[in-house]
Design a protein around this motif. Sequence first.
Motif, mmCIF file in Angstrom:
data_model
loop_
_atom_site.group_PDB
_atom_site.id
_atom_site.type_symbol
_atom_site.label_atom_id
_atom_site.label_comp_id
_atom_site.label_asym_id
_atom_site.label_seq_id
_atom_site.Cartn_x
_atom_site.Cartn_y
_atom_site.Cartn_z
ATOM 1 N N GLU A 257 -9.160 -10.271 -8.289
ATOM 2 C CA GLU A 257 -8.394 -9.916 -7.217
ATOM 3 C C GLU A 257 -9.310 -9.045 -6.163
ATOM 4 O O GLU A 257 -9.226 -9.014 -4.992
ATOM 5 N N HIS A 261 -10.009 -9.946 -2.277
ATOM 6 C CA HIS A 261 -9.722 -9.241 -1.085
ATOM 7 C C HIS A 261 -11.035 -8.776 -0.345
ATOM 8 O O HIS A 261 -11.044 -8.750 0.851
ATOM 9 N N THR A 290 -0.069 -15.661 -6.237
ATOM 10 C CA THR A 290 0.454 -14.556 -5.815
ATOM 11 C C THR A 290 0.341 -14.070 -4.633
ATOM 12 O O THR A 290 1.435 -13.514 -3.783
ATOM 13 N N PHE A 291 -0.867 -14.143 -4.096
ATOM 14 C CA PHE A 291 -1.150 -13.446 -2.808
ATOM 15 C C PHE A 291 -2.116 -14.425 -1.890
ATOM 16 O O PHE A 291 -2.505 -13.839 -1.023
ATOM 17 N N TRP A 313 -6.023 -13.338 2.019
ATOM 18 C CA TRP A 313 -6.216 -12.128 2.824
ATOM 19 C C TRP A 313 -6.807 -11.034 1.949
ATOM 20 O O TRP A 313 -6.718 -10.855 0.800
ATOM 21 N N ALA A 316 -2.789 -6.813 0.159
ATOM 22 C CA ALA A 316 -2.214 -7.157 -1.085
ATOM 23 C C ALA A 316 -1.210 -8.401 -1.030
ATOM 24 O O ALA A 316 -0.981 -8.934 -1.887
ATOM 25 N N GLN A 317 -0.745 -8.470 0.183
ATOM 26 C CA GLN A 317 0.395 -9.829 0.411
ATOM 27 C C GLN A 317 -0.168 -10.813 1.271
ATOM 28 O O GLN A 317 -0.854 -10.547 2.356
ATOM 29 N N PRO A 318 0.206 -11.996 1.082
ATOM 30 C CA PRO A 318 0.082 -13.059 2.092
ATOM 31 C C PRO A 318 0.424 -12.442 3.718
ATOM 32 O O PRO A 318 1.301 -12.313 3.584
ATOM 33 N N GLU A 320 -1.091 -10.294 5.246
ATOM 34 C CA GLU A 320 -1.470 -8.723 5.174
ATOM 35 C C GLU A 320 -3.007 -8.754 5.365
ATOM 36 O O GLU A 320 -3.618 -9.000 4.435
#
Length: 439
Positions: A257, A261, A290-291, A313, A316-318, A320
């Motif tokens: 993760e 990022h 998840t993201f 992205w 932490a979220q799609p 964002e």
Amino acid sequence: MTTLNDFSRCVAQYDPHALPVSAAQAIVRQWATPVAAIERVALRDALDRVLAADIVSPIDVPAHDNSAMDGYAFNRAALASGERSGTASVVELTVAGKALAGHPFAGRVAANQCVRVMTGACMPDDCDTVVPQELVERDSADSIAIRFAANALTAGANRRRAGEDLARGHVALRAGRIVRASDLGLLASLGIGEVSVRRRLRVAFFSTGDELRSLGEPLDAGSVYDSNRYTLFGMLRRLNVDTLDLGVVRDEPAALEAALHSAAANADVVLTSGGVSVGEADFTKQLLQTFGDVAFWSLAMRPGRPLAFGRVWSGAQPGEGRPALFFGLPGNPVAVMVTFYQIVREALLLMAGATPRPLPVIHATSRAALGKRAGRTEFQRGVAEQDAHGHWHVTPTGSQSSGVLSSMSEANCFIALGHDEGDIAAGERVSIMLFDGLI
């Protein structure tokens, strides 16, 4: 927010678990948006960059009518006024002077005169035709008179017109062109020393897998050296993109993760190898669900069935943070190369602002039978060669296992077998993509 998944479902033949190659290419093409940033670079720095605007010629090339060869320039009227000698009409002219490239003849040329001209020399006033020197007779080396057969050439022969190569105001090179060596010369001939180009595309890549070791590390039992990053580096370098090598990332959700990022925060495109199949330790797929936003996970292609395409992205979220296109390539080395050239390459060119051309395909006769299952596109490795008559023949490299990387070094082409094709008998015609010429 429109998702890739929603968009992809509208594409004909959509099947996220076994998508035909042509459908996958169509989906990727729709989301490969060119980078917007533009910069000015000096001509020598423009090689392999993508033009951001049309190049319009500020001058005529050539700037003046000039001679296409060494010979004698004269007015075409002399061809009709030649004297009859036997059965042929002979033109006889007096040499009034000489013109060299960069040193034009400044005088006037009478109807019965000519000017000695060298290749590239400006055509003298009143002259519109050049007779090559090998067609001319002279009584002696210092004679000022020449003779030649009137029917040896046509009026206007051997003259290059001003603007014949490029006319002032016409487009010399189109936006989206990747500047090649010949283009540098063309731009220099127009007096252009700087051009506007797209910013280089930034591509981050890393490999996943606990079994992978970087060069210089010892090999433990069950471990292998990571070759995919070096293959990807080579293919990306050929496309002249900026690369960010994030190394080997272990099969740990937190590490993966963080790597995804970080890659999205610093690059336009993220490439990974491994981790997108259905194995228990393939966490990349789990994290993207998840993201990320994923259009498809699998292709009806061999090698290269497990391939994910979507967006990630930096947040932490799609949606964002900073977005980047994501390609999750298979872990097998050959599959990495096949999926890169068939799916990723065009997308990178489009995002770089280039106008991609289809990969060159030629037809060849297969020297061996080829096993092929209908319902998927296959790219087998082969060695292509021409016979004495110029006909192409291709021989498969042997084992077509996607883990046999040496077969890619041995091969010089892909044998491209279409989605609906079945087994190929020896002697049948097949399509091949030569490795040379991909870029």
